[in-house]
Design an enzyme around this catalytic site. Structure first.
Site, PDB file in Angstrom:
ATOM      1  N   LYS A  39       0.885  -1.122  -0.120  1.00  0.00           N
ATOM      2  CA  LYS A  39      -0.010  -0.093  -0.096  1.00  0.00           C
ATOM      3  C   LYS A  39       0.899   1.446   0.005  1.00  0.00           C
ATOM      4  O   LYS A  39       1.949   1.054   0.209  1.00  0.00           O
ATOM      5  CB  LYS A  39      -1.022   0.055   1.222  1.00  0.00           C
ATOM      6  CG  LYS A  39      -0.165   0.130   2.486  1.00  0.00           C
ATOM      7  CD  LYS A  39      -1.244  -0.271   3.916  1.00  0.00           C
ATOM      8  CE  LYS A  39      -0.536  -0.206   5.050  1.00  0.00           C
ATOM      9  NZ  LYS A  39      -1.215  -0.830   6.171  1.00  0.00           N
ATOM     10  N   TYR A  42      16.367  29.963   8.874  1.00  0.00           N
ATOM     11  CA  TYR A  42      14.921  30.719   9.170  1.00  0.00           C
ATOM     12  C   TYR A  42      14.784  30.580  10.657  1.00  0.00           C
ATOM     13  O   TYR A  42      15.019  29.419  11.092  1.00  0.00           O
ATOM     14  CB  TYR A  42      13.739  29.916   8.543  1.00  0.00           C
ATOM     15  CG  TYR A  42      13.596  30.324   7.061  1.00  0.00           C
ATOM     16  CD1 TYR A  42      13.277  31.528   6.525  1.00  0.00           C
ATOM     17  CD2 TYR A  42      13.793  29.186   6.103  1.00  0.00           C
ATOM     18  CE1 TYR A  42      13.056  31.552   5.385  1.00  0.00           C
ATOM     19  CE2 TYR A  42      13.426  29.720   4.824  1.00  0.00           C
ATOM     20  CZ  TYR A  42      13.190  30.598   4.397  1.00  0.00           C
ATOM     21  OH  TYR A  42      13.025  30.933   3.162  1.00  0.00           O
TER      22      TYR A  42
HETATM   23  C1  PLP Z   1      -0.503  -1.861   6.626  1.00  0.00           C
HETATM   24  C2  PLP Z   1      -0.720  -3.221   7.057  1.00  0.00           C
HETATM   25  C3  PLP Z   1      -0.162  -4.223   7.174  1.00  0.00           C
HETATM   26  C4  PLP Z   1       1.471  -4.023   7.400  1.00  0.00           C
HETATM   27  O1  PLP Z   1       1.959  -3.305   8.418  1.00  0.00           O
HETATM   28  P1  PLP Z   1       3.468  -3.264   8.967  1.00  0.00           P
HETATM   29  O2  PLP Z   1       3.639  -2.804  10.065  1.00  0.00           O
HETATM   30  O3  PLP Z   1       4.066  -2.435   7.689  1.00  0.00           O
HETATM   31  O4  PLP Z   1       4.058  -4.824   8.725  1.00  0.00           O
HETATM   32  C5  PLP Z   1      -0.581  -5.442   7.738  1.00  0.00           C
HETATM   33  N1  PLP Z   1      -2.075  -5.687   7.921  1.00  0.00           N
HETATM   34  C6  PLP Z   1      -2.813  -4.529   7.665  1.00  0.00           C
HETATM   35  C7  PLP Z   1      -4.257  -4.929   7.591  1.00  0.00           C
HETATM   36  C8  PLP Z   1      -2.493  -3.416   7.160  1.00  0.00           C
HETATM   37  O5  PLP Z   1      -3.335  -2.283   7.026  1.00  0.00           O
END
Ligand code: PLP
Length: 342
Positions: A5, A234
């Site tokens: 994702k 800044y």
């Molecule tokens: C993002 C996600 C993961 C992966 O999580 P990590 O901490 O990056 O390993 C697994 N299961 C779900 C449902 C997620 O949304």
């Protein structure tokens, strides 16, 4: 099930895909990325972590041959309404039924679960779908101390097992679950951050044997000599306490480097950690390089093989995940071995 994702946690789906050949499935939530993956020839599973958002989504997910989560009554209702379409569909999606075992974000409550499982069993039989997978998400698998936590990985695992029909499989583990609680990951585990070589906590990436997939690098574009009392950048946040050399690095918040990085945030220059000093601006950041012999053109690692992203994130009050996802469009990516990594 490799989680890709958010454009593969900022790494770029297209860039990481060849590295994920061995995954049984990819998991994400963006339909556009799922579409891209099919066009790119990914023929194995793709799973939608938040399921279908509406009927059009369900129709597209059948066309693209996606598996998906069902986490609320609206999604379940849509499926039941589409029983004829599902029965007629050549592609038979695997449904991941999400149970809220204590995270309280998505999923059916344990009280709702028996009825929902029965309804899903009926649907699966009518439409000849694969046996569903019962799933949940850990709230505290990354915690270094569970003493003050309302819910533990063990509680969540026990809750899920108590509800799971014997012939169903289950899926629990994210990276933290797999690394810290391997007994509780279930049949399908869903690593995200760990496949990119950063740590979910509580230990360092190196502790888990993880190597970063990304190095974020730039170079020095100017070196300034400050006298005591002179300030840099800044807001004059950092004031020199004596004669100091300041390297100006071509990287700022418009590249995704956190603007809230405090003085002292590590930056890797000439084989050691140096301290960021002064406020990060849009296109530049400044680093104390007093005593070093360096000139414009010197290479700089903001994070990578020498400097884990998690150690940059920590003083910034965030986690490696956020920094990796925040790299902006204007940053050019190069594919190749990361300098300094065996
Ligand atoms: C993002 C996600 C993961 C992966 O999580 P990590 O901490 O990056 O390993 C697994 N299961 C779900 C449902 C997620 O949304």
């Amino acid at each position: 099930m490799a989680v890709v994702k958010a454009n593969a946690y900022g790494h770029g789906l297209a860039r990481v895909l060849t590295g994920l050949d061995e995954a049984d499935s990819l998991a994400l939530l963006e339909m556009e990325s799922a579409r891209w993956l099919r066009n790119a020839g990914w023929a194995k599973g793709i799973m939608l972590l938040e399921g279908c958002f509406d009927l059009a989504d369900l129709q597209e997910s059948l066309a693209l041959q996606l598996d998906f989560v069902v986490h609320n009554k609206e999604q379940l209702g849509t499926l039941e309404h589409q029983v004829d379409a599902l029965a007629a569909s050549a592609f038979k999606p695997r449904i991941y039924l999400k149970i809220n075992t204590g995270m309280n974000r998505l999923g059916f409550t344990p009280e709702q679960a028996p009825d929902v499982i029965r309804r899903l069993e009926t649907l699966v039989a009518q439409c000849k779908l694969p046996v569903p997978v019962l799933t949940t998400h850990f709230a505290n698998a990354d915690a270094d101390n569970l003493a003050n936590k309302v819910v533990t990985p063990e509680d969540q695992y026990a809750c899920l097992q108590a509800l799971k029909p014997a012939h169903w499989q289950c899926s629990l583990g994210n990276s933290a679950g797999a690394l810290n609680w391997p007994k509780f990951v279930g049949d399908y585990f869903r690593p995200g951050i760990s496949i990119y070589g950063a740590t979910p906590g509580p230990n360092s990436a190196a502790h888990y044997g993880l190597k970063p997939a990304m190095a974020f690098t730039s170079e020095v574009i100017s070196v300034q000599s400050l006298k005591a009392g002179q300030a840099v950048g800044y807001g004059s946040r950092y004031v020199a306490t004596g004669n100091q050399q300041i390297a100006v690095v071509a990287c700022g918040y418009a590249d995704g480097y956190p603007r809230h990085a405090p003085d002292g945030t590590p930056v890797w220059i000439k084989g050691a950690r140096r301290s960021l000093v002064g406020r990060v601006s849009m296109d530049m950041l400044t680093v104390d390089v007093t005593g070093l012999d360096l000139a414009a053109g010197e290479s700089v690692e903001l994070w990578g093989a020498h400097l884990p992203v998690d150690e940059v994130a920590k003083p910034c009050g965030t986690i490696g995940y956020e920094l990796l996802c925040a790299i902006t469009q204007r940053v050019p990516f190069q594919i190749g071995a990361i300098h300094g990594q065996g």
